[in-house]
Design a protein around this motif. Sequence first.
Motif, PDB file in Angstrom:
ATOM      1  N   ARG A 271       0.874  -1.005   0.190  1.00 44.84           N
ATOM      2  CA  ARG A 271       0.044  -0.014  -0.169  1.00 44.84           C
ATOM      3  C   ARG A 271       1.067   1.203  -0.058  1.00 44.84           C
ATOM      4  N   GLU A 272       1.905   1.204   0.723  1.00 50.06           N
ATOM      5  CA  GLU A 272       2.831   2.465   0.867  1.00 50.06           C
ATOM      6  C   GLU A 272       3.539   2.466  -0.514  1.00 50.06           C
ATOM      7  N   ARG A 273       3.819   1.469  -1.020  1.00 50.53           N
ATOM      8  CA  ARG A 273       4.406   1.738  -2.498  1.00 50.53           C
ATOM      9  C   ARG A 273       3.602   2.236  -3.531  1.00 50.53           C
ATOM     10  N   GLU A 274       2.192   1.657  -3.576  1.00 48.83           N
ATOM     11  CA  GLU A 274       1.062   2.574  -4.310  1.00 48.83           C
ATOM     12  C   GLU A 274       1.092   4.082  -4.200  1.00 48.83           C
ATOM     13  N   VAL A 275       0.786   4.185  -2.836  1.00 42.40           N
ATOM     14  CA  VAL A 275       0.856   5.738  -2.649  1.00 42.40           C
ATOM     15  C   VAL A 275       2.228   6.505  -3.015  1.00 42.40           C
ATOM     16  N   LEU A 276       3.394   5.796  -2.600  1.00 45.51           N
ATOM     17  CA  LEU A 276       4.427   6.527  -3.401  1.00 45.51           C
ATOM     18  C   LEU A 276       4.441   6.786  -4.792  1.00 45.51           C
ATOM     19  N   THR A 277       4.030   5.737  -5.472  1.00 43.00           N
ATOM     20  CA  THR A 277       4.086   5.590  -6.980  1.00 43.00           C
ATOM     21  C   THR A 277       2.974   6.834  -7.645  1.00 43.00           C
ATOM     22  N   LEU A 278       1.886   6.850  -6.935  1.00 43.49           N
ATOM     23  CA  LEU A 278       0.977   8.029  -7.306  1.00 43.49           C
ATOM     24  C   LEU A 278       1.447   9.519  -6.947  1.00 43.49           C
ATOM     25  N   ILE A 279       2.261   9.443  -5.910  1.00 42.46           N
ATOM     26  CA  ILE A 279       2.944  10.848  -5.595  1.00 42.46           C
ATOM     27  C   ILE A 279       3.958  11.072  -6.428  1.00 42.46           C
ATOM     28  N   ALA A 280       4.833  10.166  -6.827  1.00 40.92           N
ATOM     29  CA  ALA A 280       5.646  10.394  -7.696  1.00 40.92           C
ATOM     30  C   ALA A 280       5.160  10.793  -9.280  1.00 40.92           C
ATOM     31  N   GLU A 281       4.078  10.483  -9.486  1.00 42.19           N
ATOM     32  CA  GLU A 281       3.466  10.754 -10.865  1.00 42.19           C
ATOM     33  C   GLU A 281       2.715  12.317 -10.601  1.00 42.19           C
ATOM     34  N   GLY A 282       2.906  12.853  -9.615  1.00 39.85           N
ATOM     35  CA  GLY A 282       2.532  14.286  -9.212  1.00 39.85           C
ATOM     36  C   GLY A 282       0.981  14.623  -9.053  1.00 39.85           C
ATOM     37  N   LEU A 283       0.376  13.387  -8.652  1.00 43.33           N
ATOM     38  CA  LEU A 283      -1.067  13.280  -8.501  1.00 43.33           C
ATOM     39  C   LEU A 283      -1.336  14.164  -7.161  1.00 43.33           C
ATOM     40  N   PRO A 284      -2.393  15.242  -7.254  1.00 46.93           N
ATOM     41  CA  PRO A 284      -3.085  15.712  -5.756  1.00 46.93           C
ATOM     42  C   PRO A 284      -3.424  14.764  -4.628  1.00 46.93           C
ATOM     43  N   ASN A 285      -3.395  15.059  -3.578  1.00 43.60           N
ATOM     44  CA  ASN A 285      -4.020  14.415  -2.561  1.00 43.60           C
ATOM     45  C   ASN A 285      -5.381  13.786  -2.604  1.00 43.60           C
ATOM     46  N   LYS A 286      -6.091  14.733  -3.209  1.00 48.53           N
ATOM     47  CA  LYS A 286      -7.526  14.245  -3.384  1.00 48.53           C
ATOM     48  C   LYS A 286      -7.604  13.089  -4.335  1.00 48.53           C
ATOM     49  N   THR A 287      -6.842  13.258  -5.535  1.00 45.55           N
ATOM     50  CA  THR A 287      -6.887  12.343  -6.550  1.00 45.55           C
ATOM     51  C   THR A 287      -6.328  10.841  -5.892  1.00 45.55           C
ATOM     52  N   ILE A 288      -5.070  11.022  -5.488  1.00 43.53           N
ATOM     53  CA  ILE A 288      -4.617   9.984  -4.658  1.00 43.53           C
ATOM     54  C   ILE A 288      -5.587   9.122  -3.778  1.00 43.53           C
ATOM     55  N   ALA A 289      -6.384   9.775  -3.081  1.00 44.86           N
ATOM     56  CA  ALA A 289      -7.498   9.249  -2.165  1.00 44.86           C
ATOM     57  C   ALA A 289      -8.361   8.514  -2.884  1.00 44.86           C
ATOM     58  N   GLY A 290      -8.867   9.162  -3.950  1.00 43.93           N
ATOM     59  CA  GLY A 290     -10.134   8.610  -4.930  1.00 43.93           C
ATOM     60  C   GLY A 290      -9.656   7.258  -5.520  1.00 43.93           C
ATOM     61  N   ARG A 291      -8.354   7.405  -5.858  1.00 42.02           N
ATOM     62  CA  ARG A 291      -7.718   6.132  -6.639  1.00 42.02           C
ATOM     63  C   ARG A 291      -7.716   4.884  -5.662  1.00 42.02           C
ATOM     64  N   LEU A 292      -7.200   5.251  -4.383  1.00 41.57           N
ATOM     65  CA  LEU A 292      -6.863   4.185  -3.372  1.00 41.57           C
ATOM     66  C   LEU A 292      -8.188   4.021  -2.655  1.00 41.57           C
ATOM     67  N   GLY A 293      -9.211   4.696  -2.712  1.00 41.13           N
ATOM     68  CA  GLY A 293     -10.386   4.185  -1.918  1.00 41.13           C
ATOM     69  C   GLY A 293     -10.341   4.668  -0.704  1.00 41.13           C
TER      70      GLY A 293
END
Length: 173
Positions: free
Chosen positions: A151-173
């Motif tokens: 899960r931490e790797r998934e979050v890190l990958t999305l952060i590295a893509e430059g996604l905003p926090n709300k988008t990351i939260a939506g993708r991870l549910g």
Amino acid sequence: PPMIPDRSLEVRLFIIAANPLARIGMGAMVERVGGVIVVGEASPDPDLADLIATHTPDALLWDADGGGIDLLPTLEGIPPTIALVADSNQAAEAWTVGVRGIITRSTPPERIVAALRAVVEGLAVFDPALAAALFPSTPHESPTTEGLTTREREVLTLIAEGLPNKTIAGRLG
């Protein structure tokens, strides 16, 4: 009319060296370059703070080869200090006690004057050969994801893509 030199632009220098001939020689060298006026000199001893306060220099030039540089931390309210050192061991000692300019004893007088001006302006000055000894570079290590959960790797990958926090939260549910 003859031009009168502006003394306010000169660095007021106090020289510290155990050897009286070294003090005289250093003073003559830097004054010959111009832009520096030697206001006092002394050997390193416990009464140094009083002498320095009396002469109100802008900077100190300390011949570390004569020793006494370990007195520096005991001297309160002193101006920026340049140490003339013989080797990287003396350079390390000078840096440890608070010297902000460290150059070799073989530095030409023009560069000593330039270094004095720099430390008076608040900069740190190091001879390139000594800087390498004082600040050794360390190999850059890549960050690793070892030890992270999936899960931490998934979050890190999305952060590295430059996604905003709300988008990351939506993708991870």
